[in-house]
Scaffold this active site. Structure first.
Site, mmCIF file in Angstrom:
data_model
loop_
_atom_site.group_PDB
_atom_site.id
_atom_site.type_symbol
_atom_site.label_atom_id
_atom_site.label_comp_id
_atom_site.label_asym_id
_atom_site.label_seq_id
_atom_site.Cartn_x
_atom_site.Cartn_y
_atom_site.Cartn_z
ATOM 1 C CG ASP A 33 -7.556 -5.657 4.694
ATOM 2 O OD1 ASP A 33 -7.116 -5.995 5.806
ATOM 3 O OD2 ASP A 33 -7.554 -4.482 4.296
ATOM 4 C CD GLU A 45 -2.999 -1.230 2.200
ATOM 5 O OE1 GLU A 45 -2.777 -0.683 3.289
ATOM 6 O OE2 GLU A 45 -4.075 -1.781 1.904
ATOM 7 C CD GLU A 105 -9.657 -1.592 8.217
ATOM 8 O OE1 GLU A 105 -8.755 -2.257 8.766
ATOM 9 O OE2 GLU A 105 -9.523 -1.016 7.120
HETATM 10 C C1 GCV Z 1 -2.421 0.111 8.599
HETATM 11 C C2 GCV Z 1 -6.024 -2.105 5.458
HETATM 12 C C3 GCV Z 1 -6.401 -0.921 6.289
HETATM 13 C C4 GCV Z 1 -5.240 0.039 6.478
HETATM 14 C C5 GCV Z 1 -4.078 -0.739 7.077
HETATM 15 C C6 GCV Z 1 -3.742 -1.894 6.158
HETATM 16 C C7 GCV Z 1 -2.642 -2.763 6.729
HETATM 17 O O1 GCV Z 1 -5.807 -1.722 4.137
HETATM 18 O O2 GCV Z 1 -7.501 -0.278 5.746
HETATM 19 O O3 GCV Z 1 -5.652 1.074 7.311
HETATM 20 O O4 GCV Z 1 -2.960 0.086 7.297
HETATM 21 O O5 GCV Z 1 -4.860 -2.700 5.975
HETATM 22 O O6 GCV Z 1 -2.982 -3.766 7.326
HETATM 23 O O7 GCV Z 1 -1.482 -2.440 6.572
#
Ligand code: GCV
Length: 645
Positions: free
Chosen positions: A340, A261, A368
């Site tokens: 995820d 990411e 989340e």
């Molecule tokens: C910390 C998902 C979440 C992100 C997170 C990422 C990860 O994409 O939305 O906020 O980043 O996972 O686990 O690195």
């Protein structure tokens, strides 16, 4: 009543065993001393006024602490004469004392127990930023960072107690997305604060971990590369580790999100994930340090026209070929599912490929994608299912719980008075601790125990709270995204329904629904993801009829008139689930309402308010998802219920 104590709010007991009148022990270590203090204050809170002795005397029943040398975490509680003896190293005694106090609180008189944790690393990962915000935080601001700096406060100690009391022994205090001032944790700038936190943690046997950025040599060291094979880079990390590990006691190692990411990583230099991780492993090794290397590496900008790339495949594609190439002090940290943290995903197949690499499973108790601590969603039954999952690839040690070497969860805490925003979300913290100590622990028992320790032993409260917790995940799943498809939430915030949100979002995680079909085909004719499992599992997942129904849309693209096992069409099943999920959420809220007067008024109202939000949100999910499907298909609900056309 002070609910910030959570499950450590020991209540006066009407009757206590005679041995609680005396406590014996002369522990030498910091942890042993903390255990003794906890024992005395716990017994006092329960109404005992124990006499304190250094050593046992015959004829006087007592709770005796026997400290053994060493650093392992084993502990035993056994009957000794008319008393109880708790024996272990300093760390063992901490767990033993909390276990003992919990049992006593639950009304058990002679709780015998010999135990050692299943995993040496059992930790929480905080996604706390240096500015005090928390990525995916739903319970206020960070209590580890204020005004750009780490802080050690009274709450740090309370936190360490809570961690140890449920068997957890590690904490990574900062976000894996290392930004802003958090980068400076590696420099000398905050050594004093980090040292204070580490010492505070150490008293309760909790190790400190830090998330680091792979490009720190560029960001902090003034180097022009972060190439893991560059001598200057290797030297920079070695010097940084020397300074850090020698000034911060109890620092266990680094957590790294690389090539993920948008985060920097070894791929930018044409190096493999193993080359990146090993370079850091070499730098921390002289201090017994470890590297937790995340496997969350995937293409987050997939073009919608590209139907071959599949995010679910990415972990295995990147990491399975590297098995055996990592240093011994590297742990591959993989999320429990291949995508995820959705409310339902299959178990990540990567673990089935790691034969010669240590691994750490990452769960998420920060809700989340599971209601953001406004909805109740007790996740321990799901964690247990995952830990019990078998890969069918070896005759022995084939389960997830037997293959992994460590566990962690993304934390659900913040500086809210009740720590977790939703009072019932604390059950996930407590439960995660217990299940990481013993992956065979019973989620229903954990829920019951948590309820009694938190709210007292009124049977009506215990029954209602336990029942709500145990039903909550399925209820949430029903009114949100069906049959393993996931991703119908609002992009970015991940709260509330937006079935096509991700379809038109640059992050590119597609559902690919049209008026005829829904789902991504992940069998051999599709992305081939099913083939990442062992032959028996691959055969099951690729065969639509054999695929577990709750995961049907994770693995297959199907027409809406596909017949489910009970004869309903796929579409009707989705409609039904959404109507039922809403009704069940409303029923949970009603059940909670009936507890008025049976528990602390403030807590009652706080949870009631959350239930109201949950029910409103469940109605929105039901209406948005059902309307969307109705408009795509123009197929009405067979039962004629109201869908907003
Ligand atoms: C910390 C998902 C979440 C992100 C997170 C990422 C990860 O994409 O939305 O906020 O980043 O996972 O686990 O690195």
């Amino acid at each position: 009543m002070d609910y910030s104590l959570l499950w450590l709010d020991w209540r006066p007991k009407k009757r206590l065993p005679a041995y609680t009148r005396c406590v014996c022990g002369l522990p030498a270590t910091r942890q042993g001393k903390a255990a003794l203090r906890e024992l005395i204050s716990g017994l006092q809170a329960m109404g005992a006024a124990p006499e304190i002795r250094r050593s046992p005397s015959t004829g006087i029943p007592a709770v005796t602490l026997m400290e053994r040398p060493g650093s392992d975490e084993q502990v035993s509680l056994r009957r000794s004469g008319d008393g109880i003896e708790i024996a272990g190293t300093g760390r063992g005694l901490i767990y033993g004392v909390f276990h003992f106090l919990r049992r006593l609180s639950m009304g058990e008189e002679f709780p015998e127990w010999t135990s050692a944790p299943a995993y040496a690393i059992r930790m929480l990962d905080h996604w706390d930023n240096a500015d005090g915000s928390i990525e995916r935080g739903y319970a206020g601001q960070s209590f580890f960072f204020r005004n750009g700096k780490p802080v050690c406060t009274e709450r740090t100690r309370d936190y360490a107690r809570l961690m140890a009391s449920c068997g957890l022994n590690g904490c990574c205090i900062n976000n894996v997305n290392v930004r802003g001032n958090a980068r400076k944790l590696l420099t000398g700038s905050y050594q004093r604060e980090l040292r204070r936190i580490a010492l505070c943690f150490a008293e309760y046997g909790v190790s400190l971990w830090l998330s680091v950025s792979f490009s720190a040599p560029l960001e902090l060291g003034g180097l022009d590369t972060a190439d893991p094979l560059d001598e200057g880079v290797r030297q920079w990390w070695k010097e940084t580790c020397l300074r850090l590990f020698t000034s911060i006691p109890n620092l266990a190692g680094f957590l790294v999100k690389a090539d993920s990411e948008g985060r920097p990583g070894p791929h930018s230099y044409g190096r493999s994930q193993a080359e990146g991780a090993n370079m850091l492993a070499d730098a921390v090794r002289p201090y017994g340090g470890k590297i937790l290397w995340r496997c969350f590496v995937y293409n987050c900008t997939q073009d919608w026209r590209d139907t071959k790339t599949d995010r679910a495949r990415a972990q295995c594609d990147h990491f399975a070929p590297l098995d055996g190439q990592f240093r011994e002090n590297v742990y591959l940290q993989l999320k429990n599912g291949p995508v995820d943290f959705q409310v339902r995903e299959p178990v990540s197949p990567l673990l089935g490929h790691l034969e010669r690499t240590a691994s750490l499973m990452e769960f998420q108790i920060a809700q989340e994608y599971t209601g953001q601590q406004r909805h109740v969603c007790y996740l321990i039954p799901m964690f247990r299912e995952i830990l019990d999952f078998r890969f069918h690839s070896r005759p022995e040690k084939d389960r997830v719980s037997e293959r992994i070497s460590a566990v962690c969860a993304v934390s659900n805490t913040g500086d809210d008075g009740n720590w977790t925003g939703h009072d019932l979300a604390a059950a996930n913290w407590f439960g995660f601790g217990l299940i990481s100590w013993n992956p065979a622990a019973d989620p229903a028992e954990i829920a019951r125990e948590w309820s009694i320790l938190t709210f007292g032993d009124d049977p009506a409260v215990t029954e209602t709270v336990t029942d709500i917790l145990l039903r909550s995940r399925e209820v949430y799943e029903k009114y949100t995204s069906p049959l393993g498809i996931g991703w119908m939430c609002v992009p970015g915030t991940h709260y509330g329904p937006s079935p096509e949100g991700y379809e038109f979002d640059r992050w590119g995680t597609y559902l690919r629904a049209n008026h005829r079909e829904i789902g991504v085909e992940r069998g051999p004719e599709g992305t081939g993801f099913t083939e990442q499992y062992s032959p028996p599992l691959a055969a099951m997942y690729r065969d639509i009829a054999a695929c577990p129904e709750e995961l049907l849309l994770f693995f297959h693209r199907l027409p809406y008139d596909y017949r489910m096992k009970d004869g309903r069409t796929l579409l009707q099943r989705i409609y039904d689930d959404h109507f039922a999920g809403y009704e069940e959420a409303a029923a949970m809220a009603d059940a909670w309402d009936k507890l008025e007067g049976r528990l602390d008024g403030e807590v009652f109202r706080r949870v009631q308010e959350r239930f109201r939000m949950q029910v409103r949100s469940a109605a929105e999910w039901r209406d948005v998802v059902n309307t969307w499907l109705y408009r795509l298909t123009m197929q009405p609900d067979e039962k004629g219920r109201r869908i907003y056309p």
